[in-house]
Design a protein around this motif. Structure first.
Motif, PDB file in Angstrom:
ATOM      1  N   ASN A 189      -4.625   6.093   5.374  1.00  0.00           N
ATOM      2  CA  ASN A 189      -5.332   4.745   5.770  1.00  0.00           C
ATOM      3  C   ASN A 189      -4.779   3.587   5.358  1.00  0.00           C
ATOM      4  O   ASN A 189      -3.880   3.751   4.558  1.00  0.00           O
ATOM      5  CB  ASN A 189      -6.907   5.250   5.351  1.00  0.00           C
ATOM      6  CG  ASN A 189      -7.026   5.218   3.959  1.00  0.00           C
ATOM      7  OD1 ASN A 189      -6.296   4.835   3.281  1.00  0.00           O
ATOM      8  ND2 ASN A 189      -8.033   6.011   3.454  1.00  0.00           N
ATOM      9  N   TYR A 190      -5.505   2.318   5.879  1.00  0.00           N
ATOM     10  CA  TYR A 190      -4.912   1.311   5.262  1.00  0.00           C
ATOM     11  C   TYR A 190      -4.865   1.147   3.921  1.00  0.00           C
ATOM     12  O   TYR A 190      -3.644   0.538   3.359  1.00  0.00           O
ATOM     13  CB  TYR A 190      -6.022   0.080   5.850  1.00  0.00           C
ATOM     14  CG  TYR A 190      -5.161  -1.306   5.748  1.00  0.00           C
ATOM     15  CD1 TYR A 190      -4.134  -1.590   6.656  1.00  0.00           C
ATOM     16  CD2 TYR A 190      -5.563  -2.147   5.230  1.00  0.00           C
ATOM     17  CE1 TYR A 190      -3.553  -2.835   6.582  1.00  0.00           C
ATOM     18  CE2 TYR A 190      -5.255  -3.545   4.929  1.00  0.00           C
ATOM     19  CZ  TYR A 190      -4.115  -3.932   5.741  1.00  0.00           C
ATOM     20  OH  TYR A 190      -3.403  -4.984   5.480  1.00  0.00           O
ATOM     21  N   ALA A 228      -1.841   3.105   2.403  1.00  0.00           N
ATOM     22  CA  ALA A 228      -0.820   2.487   2.726  1.00  0.00           C
ATOM     23  C   ALA A 228      -0.313   1.136   1.910  1.00  0.00           C
ATOM     24  O   ALA A 228       0.772   1.083   1.654  1.00  0.00           O
ATOM     25  CB  ALA A 228      -0.499   2.461   4.329  1.00  0.00           C
ATOM     26  N   LEU A 229      -1.333   0.279   1.803  1.00  0.00           N
ATOM     27  CA  LEU A 229      -0.937  -0.758   1.244  1.00  0.00           C
ATOM     28  C   LEU A 229      -0.807  -0.572  -0.266  1.00  0.00           C
ATOM     29  O   LEU A 229      -0.066  -1.085  -0.937  1.00  0.00           O
ATOM     30  CB  LEU A 229      -2.677  -1.557   1.311  1.00  0.00           C
ATOM     31  CG  LEU A 229      -2.330  -3.117   1.192  1.00  0.00           C
ATOM     32  CD1 LEU A 229      -1.420  -3.649   2.204  1.00  0.00           C
ATOM     33  CD2 LEU A 229      -3.974  -3.831   1.475  1.00  0.00           C
ATOM     34  N   VAL A 259       3.059   0.813  -0.381  1.00  0.00           N
ATOM     35  CA  VAL A 259       4.186  -0.029  -0.055  1.00  0.00           C
ATOM     36  C   VAL A 259       4.161  -1.192  -1.073  1.00  0.00           C
ATOM     37  O   VAL A 259       5.335  -1.851  -1.331  1.00  0.00           O
ATOM     38  CB  VAL A 259       3.849  -0.649   1.356  1.00  0.00           C
ATOM     39  CG1 VAL A 259       5.122  -1.760   1.561  1.00  0.00           C
ATOM     40  CG2 VAL A 259       3.901   0.353   2.537  1.00  0.00           C
ATOM     41  N   VAL A 262       2.498  -8.022   1.528  1.00  0.00           N
ATOM     42  CA  VAL A 262       1.619  -7.076   1.123  1.00  0.00           C
ATOM     43  C   VAL A 262       1.741  -6.934  -0.595  1.00  0.00           C
ATOM     44  O   VAL A 262       0.890  -6.445  -1.209  1.00  0.00           O
ATOM     45  CB  VAL A 262       1.733  -5.878   1.655  1.00  0.00           C
ATOM     46  CG1 VAL A 262       1.376  -5.982   3.149  1.00  0.00           C
ATOM     47  CG2 VAL A 262       2.910  -5.024   1.735  1.00  0.00           C
TER      48      VAL A 262
END
Lengths: 134, 131
Positions: free
Chosen positions: A56-57, A60-61, A64, A127
């Motif tokens: 999910n977001y 992933a955030l 990364v 990010v």
């Protein structure tokens, strides 16, 4: 012994060995250099992408933007983008016979790889920078 | 003023004339896979930019990569990447001056294809098992 060298090339030119294009073996060498760098970087890349699959977001955030992951991804992007720019240029020079189209294709190759590189680097930095995991 | 004569130039044999060999096929394949990776990396750039753009865009892109078509593309990309990497290692061996003999050349060309398929399957099995 008399100098029997009747070449138009100056001694300096021969010592430098950069040839008619003025680049010497730079293209060949950077292609190999980036290829060597790509092997470990892309093995790491495959593992990172596998970990990102289905995330999910927030997850992933978090992956990364982790400094180690972001640094590996940045190095991979820089190495890969240069490697593919040089590789595609060789393909263009081999197969595009018309002088005009060849120049257009080489310019397009440079633009495309620059766009890919800039997009990836910007996104990774955006990010990552300022995100400290507390 | 005499006009410049254009004599017909000799034509070297090309793809349709040569008999296909393992080394030739893998050489062509190395360029083909390189070209596929060249355009395919745009997908990774799109994924990263979507991540930087926010959850709404990201969810749409992530949904695509999780769809059957997205997974098929990722699977194909994995194989192409592994093939190009092994092909590159083959070139390193040649650059160092080894592997030039007939049997070695053909062996390495076959190894490139077989190992790339094996590695791709291994990566996907591991990815689905652990992640």
């Amino acid at each position: 012994m008399a100098d029997k060298n009747v070449s138009m090339r100056t001694p300096l030119s021969r010592v430098k060995g950069l040839g008619a294009a003025g680049h010497g073996v730079e293209h060949w060498w950077v292609q190999r250099l980036t290829a060597v760098a790509n092997v470990p970087l892309l093995i790491a890349f495959v593992i990172i992408v596998a970990a990102l699959a289905g995330s999910n977001y927030a997850r992933a955030l978090a992956i990364v933007s982790h400094p180690l992951i972001a640094i590996i991804l940045l190095l991979a992007v820089i190495s890969v983008v240069n490697h593919m720019r040089l590789g595609m240029q060789v393909i263009i020079e081999d197969y595009v016979q018309d002088n005009g189209w060849r120049i257009v294709a080489v310019v397009a190759n440079n633009f495309y790889t620059a766009v890919i590189g800039a997009a990836c680097v910007f996104a990774i930095l955006k990010v990552s920078l300022g995100r400290i995991l507390l | 003023m005499s006009e410049a004569k254009s004599t017909p130039r000799p034509l070297s044999p090309h793809l349709q004339i040569y008999r296909w060999t393992w080394t030739m096929a893998m050489s062509v394949f190395h360029r083909a896979t390189g070209t596929a990776l060249y355009f395919g990396i745009a997908l990774f750039a799109i994924w990263l930019v979507a991540l930087a753009a926010g959850p709404r865009v990201f969810n749409a892109v992530q949904w695509f990569f999780g769809s059957p078509l997205g997974l098929l593309i990722l699977f194909g990309y994995t194989w192409v990447l592994m093939h190009h990497m092994l092909g590159g290692i083959r070139h390193f061996i040649w650059d160092l001056g080894y592997g030039m003999e007939r049997e070695q050349r053909i062996g390495m060309a076959r190894f490139t294809l077989i190992a790339s398929v094996a590695l791709t399957l291994a990566i996907w099995v591991v990815a689905f098992t652990f992640f």
